[in-house]
Design a protein around this motif. Sequence first.
Motif, PDB file in Angstrom:
ATOM      1  N   ASP A 164      38.288  46.583  44.514  1.00  0.00           N
ATOM      2  CA  ASP A 164      39.855  46.232  44.327  1.00  0.00           C
ATOM      3  C   ASP A 164      39.185  44.695  45.245  1.00  0.00           C
ATOM      4  O   ASP A 164      40.454  43.825  44.731  1.00  0.00           O
ATOM      5  CB  ASP A 164      40.509  46.762  45.796  1.00  0.00           C
ATOM      6  N   ALA A 166      36.960  42.667  44.643  1.00  0.00           N
ATOM      7  CA  ALA A 166      36.451  41.297  43.681  1.00  0.00           C
ATOM      8  C   ALA A 166      37.588  41.024  42.603  1.00  0.00           C
ATOM      9  O   ALA A 166      38.004  40.108  41.889  1.00  0.00           O
ATOM     10  CB  ALA A 166      35.116  42.854  43.161  1.00  0.00           C
ATOM     11  N   ARG A 167      38.395  42.539  42.193  1.00  0.00           N
ATOM     12  CA  ARG A 167      39.254  42.013  41.294  1.00  0.00           C
ATOM     13  C   ARG A 167      40.522  41.331  41.975  1.00  0.00           C
ATOM     14  O   ARG A 167      41.381  40.431  41.248  1.00  0.00           O
ATOM     15  CB  ARG A 167      40.266  43.052  41.047  1.00  0.00           C
ATOM     16  N   ARG A 168      41.041  41.332  43.216  1.00  0.00           N
ATOM     17  CA  ARG A 168      41.770  40.491  43.781  1.00  0.00           C
ATOM     18  C   ARG A 168      41.297  38.951  43.765  1.00  0.00           C
ATOM     19  O   ARG A 168      42.001  37.578  43.728  1.00  0.00           O
ATOM     20  CB  ARG A 168      42.156  41.287  45.128  1.00  0.00           C
ATOM     21  N   ALA A 169      39.818  38.813  44.565  1.00  0.00           N
ATOM     22  CA  ALA A 169      39.583  37.300  44.088  1.00  0.00           C
ATOM     23  C   ALA A 169      39.212  36.964  43.160  1.00  0.00           C
ATOM     24  O   ALA A 169      39.600  35.205  42.678  1.00  0.00           O
ATOM     25  CB  ALA A 169      37.615  37.950  45.026  1.00  0.00           C
ATOM     26  N   ALA A 170      38.764  37.476  42.153  1.00  0.00           N
ATOM     27  CA  ALA A 170      38.802  36.432  40.492  1.00  0.00           C
ATOM     28  C   ALA A 170      40.696  36.539  39.714  1.00  0.00           C
ATOM     29  O   ALA A 170      40.276  35.747  38.881  1.00  0.00           O
ATOM     30  CB  ALA A 170      38.656  38.520  39.632  1.00  0.00           C
ATOM     31  N   LYS A 171      41.383  37.368  40.249  1.00  0.00           N
ATOM     32  CA  LYS A 171      42.759  37.115  40.212  1.00  0.00           C
ATOM     33  C   LYS A 171      43.285  35.697  41.038  1.00  0.00           C
ATOM     34  O   LYS A 171      44.244  35.032  40.433  1.00  0.00           O
ATOM     35  CB  LYS A 171      43.165  37.753  40.484  1.00  0.00           C
TER      36      LYS A 171
END
Length: 172
Positions: A164, A166-171
């Motif tokens: 989660d 990592a997904r937030r950081a990517a966005k």
Amino acid sequence: MIKVAVFMGSASDEDLMKPCAETLAKLGIAYKFTVTSAHRTPERTEGLVAELEAQGCQVFICAAGMAAHLAGAVAARTTRPVLGVPLAASPLGGMDALLATVQMPPGFPVGTLALDKAGAKNAAWLAAQILALSDADLAQRLKDERAGFLAAVEKAAAAVEGADAARRAAKA
């Protein structure tokens, strides 16, 4: 010495009850895994209960579908704990077996677990907890297994939280 008897009303119940046998084996509990029927083989059922009780069996696990009278038939013949696993073997989705297993007259209780494989596993765990009341080594094995469950949940939580993040950081 056999400590737990696992009775199934039909050979067709074997796949649903294998998790019970596997859990008992994992915990190092000696058990008997067999087929007997409250209706088709009442004499066999009665004989098995008497024989196993005489040999020191402490807990009976009974799995059946439809009318599901096996656990009650065993409870009528022993004062040892009887655990019932209702099986979804009819168009009623197991509701018939659940009600037949849970609705016992006073003085002849059957501890009723969940349907099918979940109930099979928990019947083994509950039998182990009953036996652990007088077996310190088994009690420790149960504690160790639970610690393993905790570690698995913590590991899964860390993985989910990491993904989660990592997904937030990517966005961002």
